[in-house]
Structure formats: structure tokens, C-alpha cells
Write an enzyme that holds these catalytic residues in place. Structure first.
Site, mmCIF file in Angstrom:
data_model
loop_
_atom_site.group_PDB
_atom_site.id
_atom_site.type_symbol
_atom_site.label_atom_id
_atom_site.label_comp_id
_atom_site.label_asym_id
_atom_site.label_seq_id
_atom_site.Cartn_x
_atom_site.Cartn_y
_atom_site.Cartn_z
ATOM 1 N N GLY A 473 0.807 -1.216 0.000
ATOM 2 C CA GLY A 473 0.000 0.000 0.000
ATOM 3 C C GLY A 473 0.836 1.260 0.000
ATOM 4 N N ARG A 632 15.201 13.238 -1.853
ATOM 5 C CA ARG A 632 14.362 13.497 -3.018
ATOM 6 C C ARG A 632 13.036 12.751 -2.895
ATOM 7 N NH1 ARG A 632 14.873 13.641 -8.948
ATOM 8 N NH2 ARG A 632 16.877 14.650 -8.769
ATOM 9 N N ILE A 633 11.970 13.419 -3.249
ATOM 10 C CA ILE A 633 10.664 12.771 -3.321
ATOM 11 C C ILE A 633 10.515 12.176 -4.720
ATOM 12 C CG2 ILE A 633 8.171 13.173 -3.297
ATOM 13 C CD1 ILE A 633 9.491 13.359 -0.537
ATOM 14 N N GLY A 706 13.535 7.686 1.459
ATOM 15 C CA GLY A 706 12.370 6.899 1.874
ATOM 16 C C GLY A 706 11.518 7.636 2.890
ATOM 17 N N VAL A 707 10.206 7.413 2.803
ATOM 18 C CA VAL A 707 9.239 8.121 3.645
ATOM 19 C C VAL A 707 8.367 7.069 4.306
ATOM 20 C CG1 VAL A 707 7.529 9.966 3.655
ATOM 21 C CG2 VAL A 707 9.060 9.736 1.717
ATOM 22 N N GLY A 708 7.833 7.360 5.437
ATOM 23 C CA GLY A 708 6.851 6.436 6.018
ATOM 24 C C GLY A 708 6.863 6.552 7.518
ATOM 25 N N GLU A 709 7.781 5.775 8.119
ATOM 26 C CA GLU A 709 7.759 5.680 9.577
ATOM 27 C C GLU A 709 8.066 7.014 10.236
ATOM 28 O OE1 GLU A 709 8.905 1.412 10.512
ATOM 29 O OE2 GLU A 709 10.000 1.860 8.697
HETATM 30 MO MO1 MOS Z 1 7.845 -1.183 9.269
HETATM 31 S S1 MOS Z 1 7.461 -1.382 11.267
HETATM 32 O O1 MOS Z 1 9.537 -1.599 9.260
HETATM 33 O O2 MOS Z 1 6.889 -2.282 8.430
#
Ligand code: MOS
Length: 743
Positions: A473, A632-633, A706-709
Site C-alpha cells: 500500500g 528526493r521525493i 524513503g518516507v513512512g515511519e
Molecule cells: Mo515497518 S514497522 O519496518 O513495516
């Protein structure tokens, strides 16, 4: 600090808002998830969990279930195939969620632990039969509490989180002119992925295929090879669509092992889908933590020492450390520091990474303590961060690869309107509501692994990219398509992306926010390798550009041009000259020498507004303005999506989420989506997300970390600090609920 961005061609697709390339497949139901597979002869399995949390399984009564309609088998310790425990190393891909194998012995370590599995002709029959299984136990009192001591008696030190000391933190604490000491707690939280964990396993002539809901097809293959004693080349793990992971699907859990072993034993494909309640026990959670912070500073706000002592639970059968102090050691310039972690083994399932593991609970404590220090110093909390900016990695001493936290502070503050903030708690009002404005900074490692990829450039001017990574996702499909399109000079629509299959070239785990940083350089290299091979064909003896220097040929719009001799040849002609329909390129790319010379981290800043209406005891998070330094995005839309989701998860963690165990039985009492309270759309604040874009070309080509956590890290502290600013009350235990605000 970071290398300047080279001018991009106007047609570049990098950084744009590109719609999900797999979106149509998802919304039309064409995208098939692990449980959407119905191979011929499929049998349905349902796991049965222990109702007790500690003790011994004395006898299992399965006769009634075995006689029930449609039942093929009831498998349990007495008749389950012999398995081999996984070596359980992250580095060689054999990490599993819980190293103890299902049905390994008769000891009960936690409620929900698998004691049997019913396999039947239909799911309904399996479920009906599962209810007929009875068991006799010897029940011991479960251990479920972290206790209250900072150093619990039975606590253990983990090799994964050794104690860390810098300078002389004890003396610095004694001598510090300004001190903050506080203890913060966070509860058990559960990933609650929308798509339940599921595995559909089928054997064919000794070869196993598992449709698995996993964040790591390569890891699942390697771990199952060991556990099932089967060569990895005979195992294929497929996960082309995954409905959320957040860490809960990083490693192989018992249900996948059970499905694969049962399918081999019964000679039929077996599907095992967890029930929602089982997702609270047998597939990990974020462990509860208690963290004591000591912060010592000079009167101008300069930090002189930090101590961060964390205690968290693990299970009785495996070790997982929530590394709360990981961010603390690098967040601020600070000469004296101590970071410790201690584990207490409890009668609960094994914890596992969950969105921003370590940093998310850790920064809740650290960034609340920083706010408490700012209050004590009567200093603006953002100014306090500025005064403690670390211009190099304070732990390793290495220069940052690219760090722009100060710009994040400026951008977030400006967009939020922070200048209007009045420091006095409760002093900002809007009608019946009291406004609270809170701040927190954030950091997350900038990891990159090695990965391989293959690119096939086809006669019709389209291309296919293959890589054994996943898209739970996050947008990986689209990022991969964009990079291939960019390097090949093709429209994104011409790129077919094949991921989520362990038979492709080995790609990265979808975890640690490192899939993008890892795949981007590998895809680019593979695309260039395909073009190089095309050039070689073009200049070969029978090629249309024979005699030209391959390296001098210009590739543009599907045509190779030899400028010197003013000749050109389209892709189709070059392939036809070699009797081919496509040309391939393969490449492996990983971190180089730069990886040891720099410290790679992403940073961020969150400004949060809460509205507290004391008359009706209503608290809402109304606004979140965040700025991130993530290099970079690649895809602005996907990056924003990631952060939006993370902020909402942070809101849930702060105000709502907690998985509770009954202290008498050890059973999870919040084992459903009604009792485990999570944010819904109505809870979602207005979110303004900015990226200060400085490509980090030291981490790799294109400069994406990288983006997310990172998006979740800091959010709970920013909200708790905003609540303090609204109410004048400091809440150090999550979640902060209405009953606490009223208390
Ligand atoms: Mo993330 S907690 O490394 O899926």
C-alpha cells in the site's frame, strides 16, 4: 551541505504526483490478495488458540471435531509434521516472527497460542468443527505486568540493544543547572491491518507456492526453506497485493508455516486466514514500554546530558526489543548520554516491529521531556531544538549525508503560524474552545540495502520491470514504474511492474522505510543495463548501426542515434536484426563506500493544534503541520499518503489505541475493531505536509531516503505537548483519554 540538484529535464516524471499504477487493479477487484486464491482441491484451515496464557496442555479432545461434517483433519502436536526451527537471522533472510514453532511442545506461553488446526472442505465447516475441540490444561498464573520498578528484577539485557554511554552522564546530571526527570509509558498496540494475515499454500511435485500476505517475499522463502527442510529454489512466495503491513507482516508467522506444512501432509492446497481476534495474539504487536528520561541543561537551554532508560516486554519464547533510545542518541548535540533497554518476558505473544519501532514510543518520551524542559526554561520549544541542533552525528561523530532539520523547523513553524503562539497554557481561546499548540521533532534512520532487478525492453516500446519486493500500500509499484520510465525515456503507462514474487531478482523487505532507497538505484541500473545491451545489439556485425561505438549512441524516444554518421535505428529494428522480441538488463545495486563515511538519517518537525472544550469534555486534534527532510521525493502523492497515514496512526496512539490483557486470564479483552479504538475519518485532522527537498545523493542515485515511519515519529509527543498547552496538565501515559482529561 548536500550536493546540488542537477537540473532535470522538463519531462521528468520524478517528484510528480503520479497515480498508483496498480490502483485500477485494486479498485476493480482484479488485484488478488493472499486469500483470493482458490486452487483446485483447496482445503480451508482454521487455527485454534489456547484460552489460557500460562501452563500446560494436558490433553486435547479432537474426536468430535474429526467427526464433524467436511473435516479432513485436525492437526496438533501429536500428529503435526516435524519441522526445523529457523536460524532466525535478519541478515540472512531467515528472521521469523516467533522462533518457537507451532505445536513444538505442550507448554502454553500465551493466550491464543496455536494448539490445533482444523482443516475442512469449507471455511464454515472448519469453523464449526473448531468449536468442538476441547482441551485440558494445568493453568499457571500468567505474568502480564512490566511492574513498576525502573529496573525490574527479572529483566534481561538484549544483545540487540547494548547499553550505550557517552561522556559521564551521572556527573553531568548531578551538576546540571536545570533538570527534568519524568517517566512515560506506552501501551501494547496492534497493527490492525485491513487485510487479515493469510496464506494459501500448494505443493506440486515437491515444489511449494505460497500466496502469502507478507512484507518480505524473499525472507519468507528463505525462512520456510529452513523450516520445511526444502531447497529455497523449490519455494515461491507470492504477494503481489498486500492490504497493509505496518511491520506486522515483515516476518513469517505460525499460520504460514502451518498452511505450508499441512498442505504437504494432506496432499492438498491449504488456505489459512486469521480471524480478527487472532491478529491480536499470534502475529505480533508493539510492546508496552516504560521510559525514564533525565534531561540536564544549562540555563540557556543547551543540553548537557540525556539519560533514557527503557523497559519493555517480550514473550517467553522469543526476544524482541523496542529500541526506544535509538533516536535519543542522535537527535541532539549532547556530550553526556546514557541509553539502556531492558526486557521483561511476559505471557504474551511475541512483539514485532510496528510503524516506526523504537523511535515512535522513544520520541514520545524524549520530545515530551524536551517540552517539559522548554516550559521550565520559559523558552519556545522550537527555539530549544534550534539551540541543540547536532551538526554531525553526535554518537558516531560522522558527518550527516544530508541534514535539514532546521529548515523543517522553519517551514513547519511558518506554515502553522507558530509565531502567534502565546506561551501561557490555556491562554489561547476560540469561543468555548481552548487551543493548544504543541511541537515535536522527529528522526528515523536512512537505511539502504542491496537489491537486484531485471528490466525487459520490448519490441512494442513497452518495458517490464521485475523485482522481488512488495507494495503493502506504500506506492512501490508506482515508484518502480517512475524510475524505469525516467531512465528508459518512456511514459509511465508503458511500464509493467512485476513485484511481490520471490522468483524475481532479489529485492528488499518492505520495512524500515528502506524499500524506496533500496529499489530505486537497482531499477535505474537494470534499466541502463537493458539500454546498454540494446546498444551492443545495434552496433553488432548484423546490427543496423554496425561499426558505431556503443557508448556514443544517443537513446531518445525509442530510437538509438549515431550522431557522427547521422544514422539512427528504432528499437524494433534493432531487436529484429538480432532475431529478438526483447532485450534484458539485470543489475544489483547496494550501498558503496559512502555508507561508512556518513550518517544517514531523515528528520522532521510537527506542529499540532488541539481544541479542548472543557464544558463538554471534548478534545480534538484539529490541525497538523509537518515538514520532512527525506531526500528526493519520487512520487509526491505516495509520499504524502504515507505521511497522512502515519500522522493518523500517531493520533490513534496518543488518544485511543491500547490492547489490554485481562490480568487474571491473560486473554486480550480488546480483540476486535470495536474495543480496540482507532481513529476514523471524523478524527482525522487537517494535515499540511511539506517536504524540504534536498536529494541525498550519498544514499544513492536520485537521492531518495524513503518516507513512512518518520511521519509517525514525534506525532504522539506533539499532541501530548499541545494538550499540555491547552490544559496546563502533563500527561505522560498513553493513551490520553477523556477520562484522564476529566480526572
Ligand atoms: Mo515497518 S514497522 O519496518 O513495516
Amino acid at each position: 551541505m548536500s550536493p546540488a540538484l542537477s537540473p532535470r529535464p522538463p519531462a521528468s516524471v520524478i517528484g510528480r504526483r503520479v497515480n498508483r499504477v496498480e490502483g485500477r487493479a485494486k479498485v476493480t477487484g482484479q488485484g488478488r490478495y493472499a486469500a483470493d486464491h482458490h486452487p483446485a482441491g483447496l482445503a480451508y484451515a482454521l487455527g485454534v488458540g489456547s484460552p489460557i496464557a500460562a501452563g500446560k496442555l494436558l490433553a486435547l479432545h479432537t474426536a468430535a471435531a474429526e467427526r464433524a461434517p467436511g473435516v479432513i483433519a485436525v492437526l496438533h502436536r501429536g500428529n503435526f509434521p516435524k519441522l526445523t526451527p529457523s536460524p532466525n537471522n535478519f541478515s540472512d533472510g531467515t528472521k521469523v516472527g516467533e522462533v518457537r514453532l507451532p505445536f513444538a511442545d505442550d507448554t502454553i506461553f500465551y493466550a491464543g497460542q496455536w494448539i490445533a488446526v482444523v482443516v475442512a472442505e469449507s471455511f464454515a465447516q472448519a469453523r464449526a468443527a473448531a468449536r468442538l475441540i476441547r482441551a485440558d490444561y494445568r493453568e499457571d498464573p500468567p505474568e502480564l505486568s512490566l511492574g513498576t520498578a525502573q529496573w525490574p528484577e527479572r529483566s534481561q539485557l538484549s544483545a540487540d540493544a547494548p547499553d550505550l554511554t557517552r561522556g559521564d552522564p551521572d556527573r553531568a546530571w548531578r551538576e546540571a543547572p536545570v533538570k527534568v526527570e519524568a517517566t512515560y509509558t506506552t501501551p501494547v498496540e496492534v497493527h490492525n491491518v485491513l487485510e487479515l494475515h493469510a496464506a494459501t499454500a500448494a505443493w506440486d511435485q515437491g515444489k511449494l507456492t505460497v500466496e502469502d500476505s507478507t512484507q518480505w517475499v524473499v525472507g519468507a522463502r528463505k525462512a520456510l526453506a529452513k523450516i520445511l527442510d526444502t531447497p529455497a529454489r523449490d519455494i515461491t512466495i507470492r504477494a503481489p497485493f498486500v492490504g497493509g503491513g505496518f511491520g506486522g507482516k515483515l516476518f513469517v508467522w505460525g499460520h504460514t508455516i502451518i498452511a505450508a506444512a499441512a498442505a504437504r501432509k494432506l496432499g492438498r492446497p491449504v488456505k489459512l486466514v486469521l480471524e480478527r481476534k487472532q491478529a491480536f495474539t499470534v502475529v505480533g504487536h508493539r510492546p508496552a514500554t516504560r521510559q525514564r528520561l533525565q534531561v540536564g541543561a544549562r540555563t540557556d537551554g543547551t543540553l548537557v546530558m540525556l539519560r533514557h532508560d527503557s523497559v519493555m516486554h517480550t514473550s517467553k519464547v522469543d526476544e524482541f526489543v523496542e529500541v526506544c533510545g535509538e533516536a535519543t542518541k542522535v537527535m541532539y548535540r549532547c556530550p553526556h548520554l546514557a541509553v539502556t533497554h531492558r526486557l521483561v518476558a511476559l505471557n504474551v505473544g511475541t512483539p514485532t516491529p510496528m510503524r516506526g519501532p523504537g523511535a515512535v514510543p522513544g520520541l514520545f518520551a524524549l520530545e515530551c521531556a524536551m517540552d517539559e524542559l522548554a516550559v521550565k526554561l520559559r523558552l519556545d520549544p522550537i527555539e530549544l531544538r534550534r539551540r541543540n541542533e547536532a551538526r554531525k552525528d553526535p554518537q558516531s561523530g560522522l558527518p550527516w549525508s544530508s541534514k535539514h532539520l532546521e529548515e523543517c523547523l522553519d517551514v513547519a513553524a511558518r506554515r502553522f503560524g507558530w509565531k502567534q503562539r502565546q506561551a501561557q497554557p490555556g491562554s489561547m481561546r476560540d469561543g468555548s474552545e481552548i487551543l493548544g499548540w504543541g511541537f515535536a521533532a522527529a528522526t528515523w534512520p536512512g537505511w539502504r540495502m542491496a537489491a537486484s532487478a531485471r528490466v525487459e525492453l520490448r519490441r512494442d516500446g513497452s518495458a517490464k520491470v521485475l523485482c522481488a519486493t512488495q507494495d503493502p500500500g506504500t506506492g512501490t509499484y508506482t515508484v518502480v514504474a517512475q524510475i524505469a520510465a525516467e531512465v528508459l525515456g518512456l511514459p509511465v503507462e508503458k511500464i509493467e511492474v512485476a513485484i511481490g514474487d520471490s522468483s524475481h531478482p532479489e529485492g528488499p523487505i518492505s520495512g524500515g522505510s528502506m524499500a524506496t532507497s533500496t529499489v530505486v538505484p537497482a531499477i535505474a541500473a537494470a534499466a541502463r543495463a537493458a539500454l546498454d545491451n540494446l546498444r551492443r545489439l545495434a552496433v553488432s556485425r548484423r546490427g543496423p548501426l554496425a561499426g558505431a561505438a556503443a557508448g556514443a549512441l544517443i537513446w531518445r524516444d525509442g530510437v538509438l542515434t549515431d550522431r557522427r554518421r547521422r544514422r539512427s535505428a528504432p528499437l524494433a529494428q534493432i531487436l529484429a536484426s538480432a532475431g529478438l522480441t526483447q532485450v534484458k538488463g539485470e543489475a544489483t545495486a547496494g550501498p558503496g563506500a559512502e555508507a561508512k563515511k556518513y550518517s544517514f538519517r531523515s528528520f522532521g518537525a510537527h506542529c499540532v493544534e488541539v481544541r479542548w472544550d472543557p464544558g463538554i469534555a471534548r478534545l480534538r486534534v484539529s490541525r497538523v503541520v509537518s515538514a520532512f527532510d527525506v531526500g528526493r521525493i519520487i512520487n509526491r502523492q505516495a509520499a504524502e499518503n504515507q505521511v497522512h497515514g502515519s500522522i493518523v496512526m500517531g493520533l490513534g496512539m496518543t488518544l485511543q489505541e491500547a490492547s489490554l490483557y485481562d490480568p487474571r486470564t491473560g486473554r486480550v479483552v480488546t480483540d476486535n475493531l470495536a474495543d480496540y479504538v482507532m481513529p476514523v475519518n471524523a478524527d482525522t485532522p487537517a494535515m499540511d505536509v511539506a517536504f524540504v527537498e534536498h536529494p541525498d545523493l550519498r544514499i544513492g542515485e536520485f537521492g531518495a531516503r524513503g518516507v513512512g515511519e518518520l511521519g509517525m515519529a514525534g506525532v504522539p509527543a506533539a499532541i501530548a505537548n499541545a494538550i499540555y498547552h491547552a490544559t496546563g496538565r502533563r500527561f505522560r501515559d498513553l493513551p490520553i483519554r477523556i477520562e484522564h482529561l476529566l480526572g
